[in-house]
Design an enzyme around this catalytic site. Structure first.
Site, PDB file in Angstrom:
ATOM      1  N   GLU A 109      14.582 -17.581  57.197  1.00 48.41           N
ATOM      2  CA  GLU A 109      15.752 -18.014  56.440  1.00 48.41           C
ATOM      3  C   GLU A 109      15.315 -18.380  55.028  1.00 48.41           C
ATOM      4  OE1 GLU A 109      19.181 -18.200  57.014  1.00 48.41           O
ATOM      5  OE2 GLU A 109      19.102 -18.838  54.931  1.00 48.41           O
ATOM      6  N   LEU A 110      16.118 -17.966  54.069  1.00 48.77           N
ATOM      7  CA  LEU A 110      15.753 -18.167  52.677  1.00 48.77           C
ATOM      8  C   LEU A 110      16.186 -19.540  52.155  1.00 48.77           C
ATOM      9  CD1 LEU A 110      14.613 -17.042  50.053  1.00 48.77           C
ATOM     10  CD2 LEU A 110      16.684 -15.723  49.761  1.00 48.77           C
ATOM     11  N   ASN A 142      11.403 -15.281  52.178  1.00 50.05           N
ATOM     12  CA  ASN A 142      12.259 -14.181  51.755  1.00 50.05           C
ATOM     13  C   ASN A 142      11.786 -12.944  52.509  1.00 50.05           C
ATOM     14  OD1 ASN A 142      13.551 -12.085  50.491  1.00 50.05           O
ATOM     15  ND2 ASN A 142      13.298 -12.918  48.437  1.00 50.05           N
ATOM     16  N   SER A 143      12.469 -12.629  53.582  1.00 54.87           N
ATOM     17  CA  SER A 143      11.980 -11.545  54.433  1.00 54.87           C
ATOM     18  C   SER A 143      12.133 -10.181  53.759  1.00 54.87           C
ATOM     19  CB  SER A 143      12.710 -11.554  55.769  1.00 54.87           C
ATOM     20  OG  SER A 143      14.081 -11.597  55.545  1.00 54.87           O
ATOM     21  N   LEU A 162      21.982 -10.443  61.720  1.00 51.68           N
ATOM     22  CA  LEU A 162      23.330 -10.798  62.126  1.00 51.68           C
ATOM     23  C   LEU A 162      24.117 -11.349  60.942  1.00 51.68           C
ATOM     24  CD1 LEU A 162      22.636 -12.519  65.555  1.00 51.68           C
ATOM     25  CD2 LEU A 162      22.549 -10.132  64.940  1.00 51.68           C
ATOM     26  N   ASP A 165      24.593 -11.097  54.261  1.00 54.56           N
ATOM     27  CA  ASP A 165      25.417 -11.139  53.050  1.00 54.56           C
ATOM     28  C   ASP A 165      25.932  -9.741  52.738  1.00 54.56           C
ATOM     29  OD1 ASP A 165      25.882 -13.557  52.022  1.00 54.56           O
ATOM     30  OD2 ASP A 165      24.263 -13.563  50.552  1.00 54.56           O
ATOM     31  N   GLU A 241      26.827 -18.970  64.732  1.00 61.49           N
ATOM     32  CA  GLU A 241      27.941 -19.676  64.117  1.00 61.49           C
ATOM     33  C   GLU A 241      28.904 -18.699  63.448  1.00 61.49           C
ATOM     34  OE1 GLU A 241      24.896 -20.557  64.280  1.00 61.49           O
ATOM     35  OE2 GLU A 241      24.864 -22.662  64.855  1.00 61.49           O
TER      36      GLU A 241
END
Lengths: 266, 434
Positions: A109-110, A142-143, A162, A165, A241
């Site tokens: 997660e960034l 940052n993947s 999932l 953006d 979520e």
């Protein structure tokens, strides 16, 4: 440049209030911007190579740190097999953890506050369910830039993207987490036969992700009946979520689930 | 200190300097120099400067050339740079046969070993490929426009090379990555299969070079901003050895000189038997020599070939047949310069091969201007002037320009914590709650 756990910046303080209680962290202490620019140069530590990923920090039960360095270099030691790229608040990880209790998985997660939240959430889950949730962890990174720094060739068996953006503007399409170029890197870290899961509620992005995967020579579509039989697929829309939000609003989702195949050169 | 220099340069007109480049024909037929938009070629066989001609119908270079490369057999030559043009030349006539327009500025260029494809990397980190053949070779029909075959995600590619067997294409970037990609038989469809990543540099990678024992397996050498030269088993992405050049240079330069000096590796060049590696280092007036033992897979410091005080080479090249190592220093758009002429300074190191240079008691020499092949004629053609060596202030200004240009080319902009905060405060997409 080893990964330090004391991720600087916000979030840490709020998390501290709840430490040790074994209580789940509350999201309102971890409010974060919904989007983050993947193009900007980042200021968090990144491992130079997969050898430097400190697994004992992530999975203390699997890698007790007192056993020293020898264990880390051991090729037979279990390695991270699943990666949830852009894991958000970690719903999928939590769902997968009990479904695959012996598989190490990591969320990437960034946004640092969100990462802090997931960290606290996992610690709380471990505290209140001893012996469970030891196989999941999260890293702030940052993947899109650093996937090969975390995983070796053919290390992963599943990758998840999932509700990424959408980046609607054409100018910003290169910020999308699925693209022909980035699929090269995902294919590199995935084993042949590994599965890449993508889902979105944005039709345009769904089409984009599907068309990238269809065009890419190292991925092939998985037949519908096989997808239906896969227990993971149900989690895509129910565990996260974002997925729950879409379901609440009666929205539609678009999946593209593909398998990593070897290169075929005629 | 570096930062201050760079920012000053930005303020004062923001002119971009590009370091001069040198490339020797693999068979030793010619040598090419690029400085600013100028490409200068000298025919070593005929002993004369080569006039360039253009059949491609494209424009000539109008801005700094950033990358030049001969094909492995020396038949083709490519030049590309800030004017977004990639020009492909036939080296028998030095006639430009293709001019390709890139969407972005070009940072690296390479020609496939079979001479059928030219690849170039743009400022987005995307590698493009054009076919030099008449048809696409049975691939999808093309209008012969460049196709993107791979990309480094938002990192500028600093160096791109084909492996000696032509099976792989290696790309190095400004983060710290070296990517080894399988170069497919039908590359117009993309190069998607990554063979390995060579990870170990802790700063930008400025240069890569393949090296091999004759008929043996090949290896990859790389140099970077972390002042190391590294030897790789690139097939498996394994780091075999690391040579810290910082310590060695520190011994040679005076102590107060190393402090604020950038000791990044600027270029590397290996002998054709792979036993020696020449290393150009920013701030070092000379060339460092490393012994490269491909059997033991070791890199070790050998010696420094010192040169005059203000000669700091930034580009190195040697050909397979002749044992000359060409070194160059120069920059485009030099400040405080009256004439529009672009000067470079060229120096040649002879006997660039194992038997002589490797012996400990041999003090390597640099050829005097009169000893350079074809002497003054060559120097006049490639340097732009003969007595540049005497123009101390020209060299000094070149040196200053180079410092800025190398920095801008290779180092990412770093903003201080305060400056980042300041920028955030000025952000207009943020709701202000009070």
């Amino acid at each position: 440049m080893k990964r330090g756990d004391g991720a600087s910046g916000g979030g840490g303080g709020a998390g501290g209030q709840q430490k040790g209680a074994g209580k789940l962290p509350r999201k309102r202490f971890y409010r974060a911007r919904a989007h983050s620019n993947p193009l900007s140069d980042s200021h968090f530590p990144v491992p130079i190579s997969p050898d430097e990923v400190d697994l004992s920090q992530h999975y203390p039960r699997y890698f007790p740190s007192d056993e020293g360095e020898g264990r880390q270099g051991d090729a037979a030691a279990s390695r991270i097999r699943f990666a949830d790229v852009g894991c958000g608040f970690g719903g999928l990880l939590v769902g997968l953890s009990t479904l695959f209790p012996d598989t190490l998985m990591i969320g990437m997660e960034l946004r640092d506050k969100v990462t802090e939240y997931v960290k606290e959430r996992i610690l709380a889950l471990r505290a209140s369910n001893p012996g469970q949730y030891d196989n999941i962890s999260v890293v702030r990174t940052n993947s899109m830039k650093y996937i090969p720094n975390y995983f070796r060739k053919a290390q992963l068996s599943k990758m998840f993207f999932l509700f990424p953006d959408p980046h609607f503007k054409e100018k910003n399409h290169r910020r999308r987490v699925i693209s022909m170029q980035l699929l090269d890197e995902y294919a590199y870290v995935m084993e042949v036969g590994g599965i890449i899961y993508t889902i979105t509620d944005v039709e345009e992005l769904g089409e984009w992700m599907r068309s990238c995967l269809e065009k890419h020579p190292l991925f092939e579509a998985i037949p519908e009946e096989e997808i239906k039989a896969d227990p993971v697929v149900k989690l895509l829309s129910t565990a996260t979520e974002e997925g729950q939000k879409v379901a609440r609003n009666g929205g539609q989702t678009f999946q593209a689930i593909f398998r990593r195949i070897p290169l075929q050169e005629e | 200190m570096e930062d201050a220099t760079v920012e000053e340069a930005e303020v004062s007109g923001g002119a971009e300097f590009a370091p001069a480049l040198v490339a020797a024909h693999p068979l030793g037929y010619s040598v090419a120099v690029a400085v600013g938009p100028e490409l200068r070629v000298f025919n070593l066989k005929a002993g004369s400067a080569v006039p360039l001609s253009d059949d491609s119908g494209g424009c000539s270079h109008s801005d700094a050339i950033r990358a030049i490369s001969f094909s492995a057999n020396g038949v083709l030559f490519a030049s590309a740079g800030d004017d977004k043009l990639v020009k492909v030349w036939k080296t028998d006539s030095w006639c430009c046969i293709r001019t390709i327009t890139s969407e972005k500025r070009v940072s690296a260029v390479a020609i496939s070993n079979d001479g059928l494809y030219v690849t170039f990397a743009d400022k987005f980190g995307v590698v493009w490929l054009v076919s030099m053949g008449e048809t696409g070779g049975g691939q999808e029909p093309t209008d012969n426009k460049p196709v993107s075959i791979l990309g480094h995600y938002c990192s500028i590619i600093t160096s791109m090379k084909f492996s000696p067997d032509g099976r792989f294409i290696a790309t190095a970037d400004r983060d710290f990555k070296i990517r080894i990609t399988l170069f497919p038989k039908k590359p117009l469809r993309g190069a998607n299969e990554i063979q390995s990543f060579c990870l170990g540099h802790t700063d930008f990678v400025s240069c890569i070079a393949f090296t091999c024992l004759s008929e043996g397996p090949s290896y990859l050498l790389s140099g970077g901003g972390d002042s190391t030269v590294r030897l790789w088993d690139y097939i498996n992405g394994c780091l075999l050895d690391t040579c810290q050049v910082r310590d060695k240079v520190g011994e040679i330069l005076e102590p107060n000189e190393t402090e604020d000096r950038n000791l990044a590796v600027a270029d590397i060049c290996a002998t054709n038997d792979g036993s020696l590696v020449a290393v150009a280092i920013q701030s070092l007036n000379g060339v460092l020599l490393l012994a490269c033992d491909l059997i033991a897979k070791k890199l070790s410091f050998l010696k420094v070939i010192a040169m005059e005080k203000c000669y700091i080479p930034t580009s190195l090249s040697s050909s397979f047949s002749a044992d000359l190592l060409w070194t160059i220093m120069g920059a485009s758009n030099m400040p405080n310069q009256a004439t529009s002429q672009l000067f470079t300074r060229l120096k040649v190191i002879p006997h660039f091969k194992n038997d002589l240079l490797a012996s400990a008691d041999h003090v390597p020499s640099v050829l005097e201007d009169s000893e350079v092949p074809h002497g003054e004629k060559l120097l006049l053609a490639l340097q732009g002037s003969l007595d540049i060596a005497k123009q101390e202030e020209v060299l000094a200004s070149v040196l200053a320009a180079l410092k800025v240009s190398m920095h801008k080319m290779l180092v990412k902009k770093q903003y201080s914590e305060e400056r980042r905060e300041q920028r955030k405060r000025g952000r207009n997409d943020k709701k202000i709650k009070k």
